[in-house]
Motif scaffolding. Sequence first.
Motif, PDB file in Angstrom:
ATOM      1  N   GLY A 163       0.818  -1.213   0.000  1.00  0.00           N
ATOM      2  CA  GLY A 163       0.000   0.000   0.000  1.00  0.00           C
ATOM      3  C   GLY A 163       0.848   1.258   0.000  1.00  0.00           C
ATOM      4  N   ALA A 164       1.877   1.280   0.852  1.00  0.00           N
ATOM      5  CA  ALA A 164       2.664   2.516   1.009  1.00  0.00           C
ATOM      6  C   ALA A 164       3.787   2.619  -0.019  1.00  0.00           C
ATOM      7  N   GLY A 165       4.189   1.487  -0.587  1.00  0.00           N
ATOM      8  CA  GLY A 165       5.382   1.520  -1.426  1.00  0.00           C
ATOM      9  C   GLY A 165       5.121   1.474  -2.918  1.00  0.00           C
ATOM     10  N   THR A 166       3.883   1.145  -3.330  1.00  0.00           N
ATOM     11  CA  THR A 166       3.645   1.022  -4.768  1.00  0.00           C
ATOM     12  C   THR A 166       3.184   2.346  -5.361  1.00  0.00           C
ATOM     13  N   GLU A 167       2.018   2.804  -4.908  1.00  0.00           N
ATOM     14  CA  GLU A 167       1.406   3.993  -5.514  1.00  0.00           C
ATOM     15  C   GLU A 167       2.311   5.234  -5.394  1.00  0.00           C
ATOM     16  N   THR A 168       2.954   5.387  -4.217  1.00  0.00           N
ATOM     17  CA  THR A 168       3.817   6.551  -3.997  1.00  0.00           C
ATOM     18  C   THR A 168       4.945   6.627  -5.037  1.00  0.00           C
ATOM     19  N   THR A 169       5.693   5.540  -5.144  1.00  0.00           N
ATOM     20  CA  THR A 169       6.855   5.552  -6.041  1.00  0.00           C
ATOM     21  C   THR A 169       6.400   5.544  -7.504  1.00  0.00           C
ATOM     22  N   GLY A 197       0.479  13.929   5.191  1.00  0.00           N
ATOM     23  CA  GLY A 197       1.179  12.773   5.762  1.00  0.00           C
ATOM     24  C   GLY A 197       0.200  11.911   6.563  1.00  0.00           C
ATOM     25  N   PRO A 198       0.587  10.682   6.896  1.00  0.00           N
ATOM     26  CA  PRO A 198      -0.311   9.821   7.663  1.00  0.00           C
ATOM     27  C   PRO A 198      -0.597  10.415   9.042  1.00  0.00           C
ATOM     28  N   PRO A 199      -1.843  10.309   9.526  1.00  0.00           N
ATOM     29  CA  PRO A 199      -2.172  10.861  10.841  1.00  0.00           C
ATOM     30  C   PRO A 199      -1.380  10.175  11.946  1.00  0.00           C
ATOM     31  N   ARG A 200      -0.915  10.957  12.881  1.00  0.00           N
ATOM     32  CA  ARG A 200      -0.187  10.424  14.049  1.00  0.00           C
ATOM     33  C   ARG A 200      -0.938  10.868  15.290  1.00  0.00           C
ATOM     34  N   GLN A 201      -0.554  10.301  16.445  1.00  0.00           N
ATOM     35  CA  GLN A 201      -1.200  10.697  17.695  1.00  0.00           C
ATOM     36  C   GLN A 201      -0.136  10.908  18.755  1.00  0.00           C
ATOM     37  N   LEU A 217      11.311  17.608   2.618  1.00  0.00           N
ATOM     38  CA  LEU A 217      10.787  16.656   3.610  1.00  0.00           C
ATOM     39  C   LEU A 217       9.805  15.664   2.991  1.00  0.00           C
ATOM     40  N   ALA A 218      10.108  15.230   1.791  1.00  0.00           N
ATOM     41  CA  ALA A 218       9.161  14.362   1.078  1.00  0.00           C
ATOM     42  C   ALA A 218       8.877  13.066   1.824  1.00  0.00           C
ATOM     43  N   PHE A 219       9.826  12.615   2.636  1.00  0.00           N
ATOM     44  CA  PHE A 219       9.653  11.336   3.330  1.00  0.00           C
ATOM     45  C   PHE A 219       9.319  11.527   4.807  1.00  0.00           C
ATOM     46  N   GLY A 220       8.940  12.723   5.188  1.00  0.00           N
ATOM     47  CA  GLY A 220       8.608  12.988   6.585  1.00  0.00           C
ATOM     48  C   GLY A 220       9.876  13.163   7.406  1.00  0.00           C
ATOM     49  N   ALA A 221       9.710  13.139   8.737  1.00  0.00           N
ATOM     50  CA  ALA A 221      10.875  13.360   9.597  1.00  0.00           C
ATOM     51  C   ALA A 221      10.674  12.612  10.907  1.00  0.00           C
ATOM     52  N   GLY A 222      11.779  12.394  11.607  1.00  0.00           N
ATOM     53  CA  GLY A 222      11.691  11.815  12.947  1.00  0.00           C
ATOM     54  C   GLY A 222      11.623  10.303  12.955  1.00  0.00           C
ATOM     55  N   ALA A 223      11.281   9.777  14.139  1.00  0.00           N
ATOM     56  CA  ALA A 223      11.343   8.332  14.361  1.00  0.00           C
ATOM     57  C   ALA A 223      10.398   7.562  13.432  1.00  0.00           C
ATOM     58  N   ARG A 224       9.298   8.169  13.016  1.00  0.00           N
ATOM     59  CA  ARG A 224       8.346   7.458  12.165  1.00  0.00           C
ATOM     60  C   ARG A 224       8.403   7.926  10.712  1.00  0.00           C
ATOM     61  N   ALA A 225       9.564   8.442  10.310  1.00  0.00           N
ATOM     62  CA  ALA A 225       9.718   8.830   8.897  1.00  0.00           C
ATOM     63  C   ALA A 225       9.588   7.579   8.028  1.00  0.00           C
ATOM     64  N   CYS A 226       9.413   7.794   6.736  1.00  0.00           N
ATOM     65  CA  CYS A 226       9.147   6.683   5.806  1.00  0.00           C
ATOM     66  C   CYS A 226      10.200   5.574   5.915  1.00  0.00           C
ATOM     67  N   ILE A 227       9.704   4.364   6.119  1.00  0.00           N
ATOM     68  CA  ILE A 227      10.593   3.218   6.280  1.00  0.00           C
ATOM     69  C   ILE A 227      11.174   2.784   4.916  1.00  0.00           C
ATOM     70  N   GLY A 228      10.490   3.203   3.843  1.00  0.00           N
ATOM     71  CA  GLY A 228      10.936   2.799   2.503  1.00  0.00           C
ATOM     72  C   GLY A 228      11.722   3.883   1.785  1.00  0.00           C
ATOM     73  N   ASP A 270       1.423  18.448   7.411  1.00  0.00           N
ATOM     74  CA  ASP A 270       1.178  19.037   6.096  1.00  0.00           C
ATOM     75  C   ASP A 270       2.525  19.274   5.434  1.00  0.00           C
ATOM     76  N   LEU A 271       3.055  18.217   4.809  1.00  0.00           N
ATOM     77  CA  LEU A 271       4.407  18.311   4.243  1.00  0.00           C
ATOM     78  C   LEU A 271       4.466  19.298   3.076  1.00  0.00           C
ATOM     79  N   ARG A 272       3.321  19.529   2.438  1.00  0.00           N
ATOM     80  CA  ARG A 272       3.280  20.494   1.332  1.00  0.00           C
ATOM     81  C   ARG A 272       3.607  21.906   1.808  1.00  0.00           C
TER      82      ARG A 272
HETATM   83  C1  HEM Z   1       8.299   8.340  -3.432  1.00  0.00           C
HETATM   84  C2  HEM Z   1       8.043   7.401  -2.583  1.00  0.00           C
HETATM   85  C3  HEM Z   1       7.574   7.571  -1.160  1.00  0.00           C
HETATM   86  C4  HEM Z   1       7.179   8.689  -0.472  1.00  0.00           C
HETATM   87  C5  HEM Z   1       7.089  10.128  -0.984  1.00  0.00           C
HETATM   88  C6  HEM Z   1       6.851   8.276   0.885  1.00  0.00           C
HETATM   89  C7  HEM Z   1       6.445   9.141   1.900  1.00  0.00           C
HETATM   90  C8  HEM Z   1       6.140   8.747   3.185  1.00  0.00           C
HETATM   91  C9  HEM Z   1       5.780   9.642   4.252  1.00  0.00           C
HETATM   92  C10 HEM Z   1       5.716  11.161   4.155  1.00  0.00           C
HETATM   93  C11 HEM Z   1       5.535   8.884   5.356  1.00  0.00           C
HETATM   94  C12 HEM Z   1       5.118   9.393   6.746  1.00  0.00           C
HETATM   95  C13 HEM Z   1       6.316   9.841   7.533  1.00  0.00           C
HETATM   96  C14 HEM Z   1       5.954  10.611   8.801  1.00  0.00           C
HETATM   97  O1  HEM Z   1       4.869  10.398   9.362  1.00  0.00           O
HETATM   98  O2  HEM Z   1       6.798  11.439   9.209  1.00  0.00           O
HETATM   99  C15 HEM Z   1       5.727   7.484   4.977  1.00  0.00           C
HETATM  100  C16 HEM Z   1       5.563   6.419   5.830  1.00  0.00           C
HETATM  101  C17 HEM Z   1       5.713   5.102   5.459  1.00  0.00           C
HETATM  102  N1  HEM Z   1       6.192   4.628   4.248  1.00  0.00           N
HETATM  103 FE1  HEM Z   1       6.700   5.769   2.648  1.00  0.00          FE
HETATM  104  N2  HEM Z   1       7.035   6.913   0.986  1.00  0.00           N
HETATM  105  C18 HEM Z   1       7.493   6.447  -0.222  1.00  0.00           C
HETATM  106  C19 HEM Z   1       7.854   5.127  -0.535  1.00  0.00           C
HETATM  107  C20 HEM Z   1       7.730   4.056   0.321  1.00  0.00           C
HETATM  108  C21 HEM Z   1       8.150   2.688   0.036  1.00  0.00           C
HETATM  109  C22 HEM Z   1       8.855   2.227  -1.244  1.00  0.00           C
HETATM  110  C23 HEM Z   1       7.770   1.912   1.116  1.00  0.00           C
HETATM  111  C24 HEM Z   1       7.936   0.412   1.398  1.00  0.00           C
HETATM  112  C25 HEM Z   1       8.742  -0.405   1.006  1.00  0.00           C
HETATM  113  C26 HEM Z   1       7.152   2.796   2.085  1.00  0.00           C
HETATM  114  C27 HEM Z   1       6.647   2.400   3.308  1.00  0.00           C
HETATM  115  C28 HEM Z   1       6.200   3.253   4.288  1.00  0.00           C
HETATM  116  C29 HEM Z   1       5.692   2.798   5.577  1.00  0.00           C
HETATM  117  C30 HEM Z   1       5.521   1.338   6.021  1.00  0.00           C
HETATM  118  C31 HEM Z   1       5.399   3.957   6.315  1.00  0.00           C
HETATM  119  C32 HEM Z   1       4.883   4.041   7.746  1.00  0.00           C
HETATM  120  C33 HEM Z   1       6.084   4.115   8.677  1.00  0.00           C
HETATM  121  C34 HEM Z   1       5.687   4.209  10.138  1.00  0.00           C
HETATM  122  O3  HEM Z   1       4.522   4.446  10.447  1.00  0.00           O
HETATM  123  O4  HEM Z   1       6.573   4.040  10.974  1.00  0.00           O
HETATM  124  N3  HEM Z   1       7.152   4.079   1.567  1.00  0.00           N
HETATM  125  N4  HEM Z   1       6.117   7.436   3.650  1.00  0.00           N
END
Ligand code: HEM
Length: 362
Positions: free
Chosen positions: A166-172, A235-239, A296-307, A260-262
Amino acid sequence: MRKLGLGKKGMEHQIEEAAHRLVEVFANSKGQPFDPSVPITKSISSVICALTFGNQLSTDDENFKRLLEILEMSLQFGGSFFHALYEMFPWLMQYLPGTHKKIFSAYDEAISIVQKEIEKHREQHSLTEPQDYIDFYLLQLEKTQNDPYTTYDEDNLAECILDFFGAGTETTASTLKWAMLLIAIHPEVQDKVYKEMEDVFGSSRSISYQDRKKLPYTNAVIHEIQRAKYILLFGPPRQSVKDVNILGYPIPKGTFVIPDLRSVLYDPKQWENPREFNPNNFLDKDGNFVAREEFLAFGAGARACIGEQMARIELFLFFTSLLRAFSFHIPEAKKLNKEPVTALTMHPRPYTLCAVPRSSSS
Ligand code: HEM
């Protein structure tokens, strides 16, 4: 995830192979207009497939195709009218028919496909030489089975796998679709990227992720594509797990926080003409690549994007492989509607593309 070598040689190799297959699919169009959307999505999800299932599930497999269909259905459902109704009145909606019912049963089906794959991994006892995410997770599960506080269990494993899809296909995939579109309507940028790759590597040697340091302009273009056409609406909702005070603002425990990363990626104080596509945003006056804290496309901090690492490698290798092999243009580009479709992700409207083989690398 770390043990899998995300960002290291193993993962990079799989991404290289996927990029190579995508070049072949584009080549089959023989320079004629085609819609790149499905091949791009399939290619990106094949990388997640390899990461989680290893060689167990081929992308031609019916189960893999069904997983993709369910993913697509869920994305269309997110942000739809029925989704909004369900979010507001879940107690009522459970008794009423609607798309939400279909989504729930499709989700159960996806979980059962994944569970069957987990079972296959168990039967094949691949834990002595773990190869993929399922192997590593099962190994960890075994190690922690006597720990009463463990958070590892098989249900969680199945959920994590669907999270990756879900998180890794549509985004990339959406970012790559924007990349093709932007590059096709900015031929001057496309030519500069191609020339930089040719000047540094010629057309024979393959390009690895490490090589991005030698390709500052190309690297800047990829960053600028991600910034200018950022694909997440929010970005995904946090609490908040405890009372905190940030810059004088008290945030009580339990508050929902939606980043609001935008607001950063389009901040006029940080970027000159933030709504315009301009690779110079990531270059200094001598043409060196500049990493920007505001990116900050991938967020920041401990819960930044794992991918993050995986997505960066994918974008770099897919982009360079495609631009080396083809020049791109869009038939009737003037009529093209470049405004994004606003859903859970901001993806481009369907478009057709011509991929004309470059003579030196074709
Ligand atoms: C262009 C590609 C991508 C963008 C822009 C993106 C962006 C993000 C952002 C903004 C967050 C939230 C970070 C936060 O709350 O600070 C996130 C979380 C996450 N992303 Fe991505 N992502 C991308 C690709 C991927 C890929 C390839 C994967 C998996 C292999 C992935 C898996 C996840 C997961 C599992 C989370 C939740 C992490 C957590 O809650 O600890 N993402 N991503």
